[in-house]
Design a protein around this motif. Structure first.
Motif, short mmCIF file in Angstrom:
data_model
loop_
_atom_site.label_atom_id
_atom_site.label_comp_id
_atom_site.label_asym_id
_atom_site.label_seq_id
_atom_site.Cartn_x
_atom_site.Cartn_y
_atom_site.Cartn_z
N THR A 283 -8.54 -2.33 16.18
CA THR A 283 -8.37 -3.69 15.67
C THR A 283 -7.64 -3.65 14.33
OG1 THR A 283 -10.48 -3.62 14.48
CG2 THR A 283 -10.52 -4.41 16.77
N PRO A 284 -7.02 -4.77 13.90
CA PRO A 284 -6.38 -4.81 12.59
C PRO A 284 -7.34 -4.42 11.47
CG PRO A 284 -5.84 -6.78 13.85
CD PRO A 284 -6.88 -6.05 14.64
N GLN A 285 -8.57 -4.91 11.55
CA GLN A 285 -9.57 -4.62 10.53
C GLN A 285 -9.82 -3.13 10.40
OE1 GLN A 285 -13.28 -6.71 11.17
NE2 GLN A 285 -13.49 -7.11 8.99
N ARG A 286 -9.91 -2.44 11.54
CA ARG A 286 -10.17 -1.01 11.54
C ARG A 286 -8.99 -0.24 10.96
NH1 ARG A 286 -12.57 2.59 15.44
NH2 ARG A 286 -12.64 4.65 14.47
N ILE A 287 -7.77 -0.58 11.36
CA ILE A 287 -6.59 0.11 10.84
C ILE A 287 -6.48 -0.06 9.34
CG2 ILE A 287 -4.06 0.13 10.86
CD1 ILE A 287 -4.19 -0.61 13.83
N ILE A 288 -6.67 -1.28 8.86
CA ILE A 288 -6.59 -1.55 7.42
C ILE A 288 -7.66 -0.78 6.66
CG2 ILE A 288 -6.92 -3.36 5.69
CD1 ILE A 288 -5.55 -5.28 7.68
N LYS A 289 -8.87 -0.78 7.18
CA LYS A 289 -9.98 -0.08 6.53
C LYS A 289 -9.72 1.41 6.43
CE LYS A 289 -14.98 0.68 6.91
NZ LYS A 289 -16.20 0.39 7.72
N LEU B 42 0.84 -4.64 9.13
CA LEU B 42 0.36 -4.41 7.76
C LEU B 42 0.99 -5.40 6.78
CD1 LEU B 42 0.42 -0.49 7.72
CD2 LEU B 42 -1.60 -1.98 7.87
N ILE B 43 2.29 -5.63 6.95
CA ILE B 43 2.97 -6.57 6.05
C ILE B 43 2.44 -7.99 6.25
CG2 ILE B 43 5.21 -7.64 5.53
CD1 ILE B 43 6.49 -4.92 6.28
N VAL C 58 4.36 4.82 5.63
CA VAL C 58 5.39 4.90 6.67
C VAL C 58 4.70 4.90 8.03
CG1 VAL C 58 7.33 6.17 7.60
CG2 VAL C 58 6.89 6.20 5.14
N CYS C 59 5.10 3.99 8.88
CA CYS C 59 4.54 3.87 10.23
C CYS C 59 5.54 4.41 11.24
CB CYS C 59 4.23 2.40 10.56
SG CYS C 59 3.30 1.54 9.27
N ALA D 140 4.62 0.06 -0.87
CA ALA D 140 5.69 -0.35 0.03
C ALA D 140 5.30 0.04 1.45
CB ALA D 140 6.99 0.32 -0.37
N ILE D 141 5.81 -0.70 2.43
CA ILE D 141 5.53 -0.41 3.84
C ILE D 141 6.86 -0.41 4.60
CG2 ILE D 141 4.41 -1.20 5.95
CD1 ILE D 141 2.29 -2.54 4.19
#
Length: 419
Positions: free
Chosen positions: A377-383, A247-248, A237-238, A259-260
Motif C-alpha cells: 500500500t502507499p502507506q507501507r511504502i512511505i513508512k 511519492l511525488i 531514485v525509483c 528530490a525524487i
C-alpha cells in the motif's frame, strides 16, 4: 447489499424490482454480486477498499496497487478455516459400515488440504491453515486408524494407517515451512479491474486519489534561478515512473526534504535541472527503491556506472529494497510471482551484481520469482522509505538495519528488512 449513498439495506428482490437501484434514495448499484461469475464483489466492499488503500482519501495510489489490494481482500474474504469440519464428520460417519471407508475419506481430505496448501490462488493465511489441517488429519488417521487396525487384528491396515498418517503430518509440517516462498497468481485481471473502475466511476464519480499513468513531459519546465542555486541532501531514485509519481503525488519530497526521480528519467520536465542541483552537494545520500526482480536489483549498479547518474562519484548509496535478502528473511507473506522471463533476466545479470548477492538470493532470482513494490500500500511504502532515511542519517553509528556491501567506489548500504 447496503447502499453506499444512504446506508439502506436492499435485498435482492428489492434491487431487482427497482432496476438495480436503492429502494430509498434511488442511487444505482455499481455491482450485482448474484450476476457476477466466480469473483463476486459488492458496492460497500469496493468503497471500503478504496477508503482503506487511500487511508481515508488522504493518500494517492496506483491502479496496480488497488489490484493487489482487492486481490488480497478477496482471498481473505473467502477464507474459512473450519468450513470443512461438517463434511468431514458426515463422510466419516457415512462410510463407517466398511473398515477402509473412513481411511479413504481421510486420505481424500489429506490430498485436498495438501493441494490447497500450495495453491497459487490462495493467500498465505489460507495456505498455512490448510497445512495445519493436513497435520490434524494425519494425527486423526494415526490415532483412530491404529485403534481400528488393532481391533481388527489387521497388520496390513496398521501399516497403511501409520504410513498415511505420518506422511500427512510430514507434508503439513514441510508446507508450513515453505508458505512464505510460494508464488501466487491474481484472482482478478487488470482488464477486469479496469471494467470495475469504469463502472464505479460512471455511477459514483471520479476516484480522486487514483493516479493516471505517468505522463512523458519532454519539454523542460521553467525553474526559478533562485531555486536552482540550492541543492538537496537526499535523493530517492525509483526503478519505475509509477513509484516516483506515487511519492511525488503524496508530497514525500516536501515532507522529507528530498528530490525524487526515476531511473527512466521521470519527471522528464525537471530531470536535468534536478540532477544539476544534486551534483552540487558532495554530501548527497541516494536512496534506491525498486521491485525485487532483475531490473530492480540492477538499479544501484546502474546508478554507480551510468555517466548520467553518479559514475566516478563518491556519494553514498543506500538500497532500501526490495531485495531477495529482505523477502527471504521476512516473517510476513509477500505476493511472490514467477515468470520464465524473470528467470532468464536473472541469469544475465552482470557479474558485479551477482557477486553482491548470496547463493540463496541468486537461486531465488534464477527460479523466476519476483515481488513488485506496487503489491504494498502507499502507506507501507512511505513508512518503509521514511524508516530507511531515518536509520541512515548517522552511518557512523552502529545501525543494525544497514549492511555495507562491497568495498569499491561508492559506499553502498542495504537495508536488511522491508517494513
Amino acid at each position: 447489499m447496503k447502499c453506499i449513498n444512504c446506508g439502506t439495506d436492499n435485498k435482492l428482490k428489492d434491487r431487482t424490482a427497482n432496476q438495480g437501484r436503492c429502494i430509498k434514495c434511488n442511487h444505482p448499484f455499481a455491482f450485482e454480486p448474484t450476476s457476477m461469475s466466480s469473483i463476486k464483489i459488492t458496492d460497500p466492499f469496493f468503497a471500503k477498499a478504496i477508503a482503506d488503500i487511500s487511508a481515508n482519501n488522504t493518500l494517492f495510489f496506483t491502479p496496480k496497487q488497488l489490484l493487489y489490494f482487492l486481490d488480497n481482500r478477496l482471498r481473505s474474504k473467502s477464507f474459512s478455516r473450519f468450513s470443512w469440519v461438517f463434511l468431514y464428520i458426515f463422510f466419516n460417519i457415512f462410510t463407517l459400515s466398511t473398515i477402509f471407508g473412513p481411511l479413504i475419506v481421510n486420505f481424500v481430505f489429506a490430498c485436498i488440504f495438501f493441494n490447497r496448501s500450495r495453491s497459487s490462488k490462495l493467500n498465505n493465511t489460507s495456505r498455512k491453515s490448510n497445512a495445519k489441517n493436513l497435520q490434524i488429519i494425519g494425527s486423526i488417521i494415526l490415532v483412530i486408524g491404529i485403534l481400528i487396525s488393532l481391533n481388527s487384528n489387521s497388520f496390513g491396515l496398521f501399516v497403511i494407517v501409520v504410513v498415511t498418517g505420518m506422511l500427512s503430518i510430514y507434508l503439513g509440517t514441510r508446507q508450513l515451512g515453505r508458505i512464505g516462498f510460494l508464488t501466487q497468481d491474481f484472482l482478478i485481471s487488470q482488464s477486469q479491474l479496469k471494467d470495475w473502475l469504469d463502472r464505479w466511476q460512471q455511477i459514483n464519480g471520479s476516484i480522486l486519489k487514483i493516479l493516471p499513468s505517468p505522463k512523458q513531459e519532454n519539454t523542460p519546465a521553467t525553474v526559478n534561478p533562485d531555486v536552482t542555486a540550492y541543492s538537496f541532501d537526499r535523493l530517492v531514485v525509483c526503478d519505475s515512473a509509477s513509484i516516483a509519481q506515487l511519492l511525488i503525488a503524496n508530497n514525500f519530497h516536501f515532507e522529507n526534504n528530498c528530490a525524487i526521480l526515476s531511473i527512466t528519467g521521470y519527471p522528464q520536465s525537471i530531470f536535468d535541472t534536478t540532477m544539476q542541483m544534486l551534483r552540487r552537494n558532495p554530501d548527497l545520500k541516494v536512496y534506491a527503491v525498486h521491485d525485487c526482480n532483475p531490473r530492480g536489483i540492477a538499479l544501484v549498479h546502474n546508478l554507480k556506472t551510468n555517466a548520467n547518474w553518479f559514475l566516478n562519484s563518491e556519494i553514498t548509496i543506500i538500497d532500501i529494497g526490495l531485495t531477495p535478502r529482505q523477502i527471504i528473511a521476512t516473517k510476513r507473506g509477500m505476493f511472490i510471482q514467477s515468470s520464465p522471463e524473470s528467470a532468464q533476466a536473472a541469469k544475465q545479470l552482470p557479474e558485479e551484481i551477482r557477486q553482491s548477492l548470496s547463493a540463496e538470493e541468486l537461486a531465488w532470482l534464477e527460479s523466476g520469482k519476483f515481488v513488485e513494490l506496487e503489491s504494498f500500500t502507499p502507506q507501507r511504502i512511505i513508512k518503509v522509505l521514511q524508516k530507511g532515511i531515518a536509520g541512515s542519517r548517522d552511518l557512523e553509528s552502529d545501525d543494525s538495519s544497514l549492511l555495507l556491501v562491497g568495498d569499491t567506489g561508492n559506499d553502498m548500504y542495504v537495508v536488511q528488512s522491508f517494513g
